[in-house]
Design an enzyme around this catalytic site. Structure first.
Site, short mmCIF file in Angstrom:
data_model
loop_
_atom_site.label_atom_id
_atom_site.label_comp_id
_atom_site.label_asym_id
_atom_site.label_seq_id
_atom_site.Cartn_x
_atom_site.Cartn_y
_atom_site.Cartn_z
N ASP A 202 0.85 -1.19 0.00
CA ASP A 202 0.00 0.00 0.00
C ASP A 202 0.88 1.24 0.00
O ASP A 202 1.32 1.72 1.05
CB ASP A 202 -0.91 -0.01 1.23
CG ASP A 202 -1.76 1.26 1.31
OD1 ASP A 202 -1.80 2.01 0.31
OD2 ASP A 202 -2.37 1.48 2.36
N ASP A 231 10.45 -3.83 -11.41
CA ASP A 231 9.45 -4.83 -11.77
C ASP A 231 8.03 -4.26 -11.67
O ASP A 231 7.71 -3.50 -10.76
CB ASP A 231 9.58 -6.02 -10.82
CG ASP A 231 8.66 -7.18 -11.20
OD1 ASP A 231 8.83 -7.72 -12.31
OD2 ASP A 231 7.77 -7.52 -10.40
N HIS A 235 1.57 -1.82 -12.01
CA HIS A 235 0.74 -2.22 -10.88
C HIS A 235 1.00 -1.36 -9.64
O HIS A 235 0.55 -1.68 -8.55
CB HIS A 235 1.00 -3.68 -10.53
CG HIS A 235 0.79 -4.61 -11.67
ND1 HIS A 235 -0.47 -4.94 -12.14
CD2 HIS A 235 1.66 -5.28 -12.47
CE1 HIS A 235 -0.35 -5.78 -13.16
NE2 HIS A 235 0.93 -6.00 -13.39
N GLU A 261 9.58 -2.26 -16.08
CA GLU A 261 8.80 -3.22 -16.85
C GLU A 261 7.33 -2.80 -16.80
O GLU A 261 6.66 -2.97 -15.79
CB GLU A 261 8.95 -4.63 -16.25
CG GLU A 261 8.05 -5.65 -16.93
CD GLU A 261 7.42 -6.65 -15.97
OE1 GLU A 261 7.07 -7.72 -16.44
OE2 GLU A 261 7.27 -6.34 -14.78
CA CA Z 1 0.23 -2.81 -6.56
#
Ligand code: CA
Length: 479
Positions: A202, A231, A235, A261
């Site tokens: 988080d 990496d 996300h 990436e």
């Molecule tokens: Ca994440």
């Protein structure tokens, strides 16, 4: 300046023998000879699967093969001492070392916690599919085997925003912790692609950000790396790495290279991300990989003239790391989209010899993948050497045909006798007139990939009609 050539220093199915750091150290002289001067090493820290871990199932980022955790002291690749020795040896051979940084998720927690969550739809994480419920989440990381050395930070559910396993009900789901939201700005695949796997960090919690910032500074002090490979950046909140890299560079007191990436074939998304991080890193040229995939699987029907339009390197040459395949695209992996063997030399000639982007050569292409009976890519070492010696100077592009395309480099003064001509076809044999350099008028050029082809003589303009066999690439240097 000499060309930079990166090697991705591992593939997924390396033997789990703890010998890889030693192998790379031993390979350093040969890699240097091939013109490799940058290497991306796999994650060096202990993963949940211990000695079987490739490194992306991060357990303890402070354990570089030093503590008896997850069943062994060493990682899949060796001990911390061997890691440091390999980094030193590679650098002694003029090879810059990049460390792999995985800060999206952690796995293999030491204990579970009862956590209130809301379950979201797997394919749309903006949509709740449950009310508040309690799950047992693997979110306590205490690292008893390390005993507080280097850091006494303990992770708990407050430092994560969600997970995908309820150990009470023994079932999977996308569980967002109560009171949390997924990062506001991440990739929009699946509604919001903050959550990838494991316990998701988080980065809206300042304690989490401080923990990974402290760790990054520790890493820079502990291992004299020359840069980072980051990496899973799509996300993670898009402002996270911009700030984190700023802190790291301030700590180091100098700029250094970083490549992220962002796994998407969509060039627009990569450009957007680069804008958000203000060019503080490069990105892997994933759209180009997918263009190669299309070209290689179209039975000669792909329009090679389009290759360039689909490449990040064309748009942002200073922020692109081009590649052909990697540990995720190789056979057996979730993202598998391995380029067929016939097209590999074409793809490598393209990324290694053109002007734009830093090319990254895949370990599994360079050495082969014994696990899957895959041989090294034919001619790849030669192409690396050609890049190091000849691929300099202004580029002339001839992407004016569906099947037969090519480019030349005129050479530069710093690299005597440099210059190269590259011609490729994804269909029948073909030829094309291409100009190299008028200063080389009358000189012979030979195809380094096939010495049965007759050399060509450059005319007064320094050009010639170059040929390539069907479905092949020819690479010409001064004879
Ligand atoms: Ca994440």
């Amino acid at each position: 300046m000499d060309n930079l050539t990166m090697l991705q220093g591992f593939e997924w199915y390396l033997p789990e023998d703890g010998m890889h750091w030693n192998r790379l150290a031993q390979a350093a002289p040969q890699l240097q000879e091939s013109g490799i001067n940058m290497i991306w090493l796999p994650p060096a820290y202990k993963g949940a699967a211990g000695r079987c871990s490739v490194g992306y199932d991060v357990y303890d980022t402070y354990d570089l093969g030093e503590f008896d955790q997850k069943g062994s002291v060493a990682t899949k690749y060796g001990t911390k001492e061997e890691y440091l020795a390999a980094v030193h040896t590679l650098q002694q051979h003029g090879i810059q070392v990049l460390a792999d940084v995985v800060l999206n998720h952690m796995m293999g927690a030491d204990a579970t916690e009862r956590v209130a969550v809301i379950e979201d739809a797997a394919n749309n994480r903006e949509q709740a599919i449950s009310g508040e419920q309690q799950i047992m989440a693997w979110t306590r990381f205490d690292f008893p085997g390390r005993g507080g050395k280097y850091s006494d930070f303990h992770w708990n559910a407050s430092h994560f925003s969600g997970t995908d396993w309820d150990d009470g009900a023994k079932r999977n789901g996308i569980f967002c912790f109560k009171g949390k939201t997924w990062n506001r700005e991440t990739d929009t695949e699946n509604g919001n692609y903050d959550y990838l796997m494991g316990a998701d960090l988080d980065t809206d919690n300042p304690e989490t950000v401080k923990a990974v910032t402290d760790w990054g500074k520790w890493y820079l002090d502990a291992v004299p790396v020359d840069g980072f490979r980051l990496d899973a950046v799509k996300h993670i909140s898009f402002d996270f790495y911009r700030n984190w890299l700023q802190e790291m560079r301030a700590h180091r007191g100098s700029d250094f290279f970083a490549v992220g990436e962002y796994w998407s074939p969509d060039l627009g998304r990569l450009l957007h991300y680069l804008e958000r991080v203000e060019g503080s890193m490069s990105l892997f040229d994933v759209p180009l990989h997918f263009a190669f995939t299309k070209a290689a699987n179209s039975n000669g029907m792909y329009d090679l003239g389009r290759l360039r339009q689909e490449s990040l390197a064309e748009r942002m040459p200073d922020n692109a790391v081009t590649f052909v395949d990697n540990h995720d695209t190789q056979p057996g992996q979730a993202l598998s989209s391995f380029i067929p063997v016939w097209f590999k030399p074409l793809a490598y000639a393209y990324i290694l010899l053109q002007e734009k982007g830093i090319p990254c050569v895949f370990y599994g292409d360079y050495y082969g993948i014994p696990h899957d009976g895959i041989a090294p890519v034919a001619g790849l070492r030669v192409l690396c050497q050609v890049r190091a010696r000849y691929a300099y100077g202004p580029e002339h592009a001839y992407f004016d045909d569906c099947d037969v395309v090519g480019f030349t480099r005129a050479g530069d003064e710093e690299h005597p006798q440099s210059g190269v001509a590259v011609l490729m076809t994804d269909h029948d044999a073909g030829s094309k007139y291409m100009q190299v350099n008028a200063a080389y008028a009358g000189r012979l050029m030979r195809n380094v990939l096939d010495d049965t082809m007759a050399p060509v003589t450059l005319d007064e303009q320094g050009g010639a009609l170059f040929s390539a066999a069907g479905g092949a690439v020819s690479v010409w240097v001064l004879a």
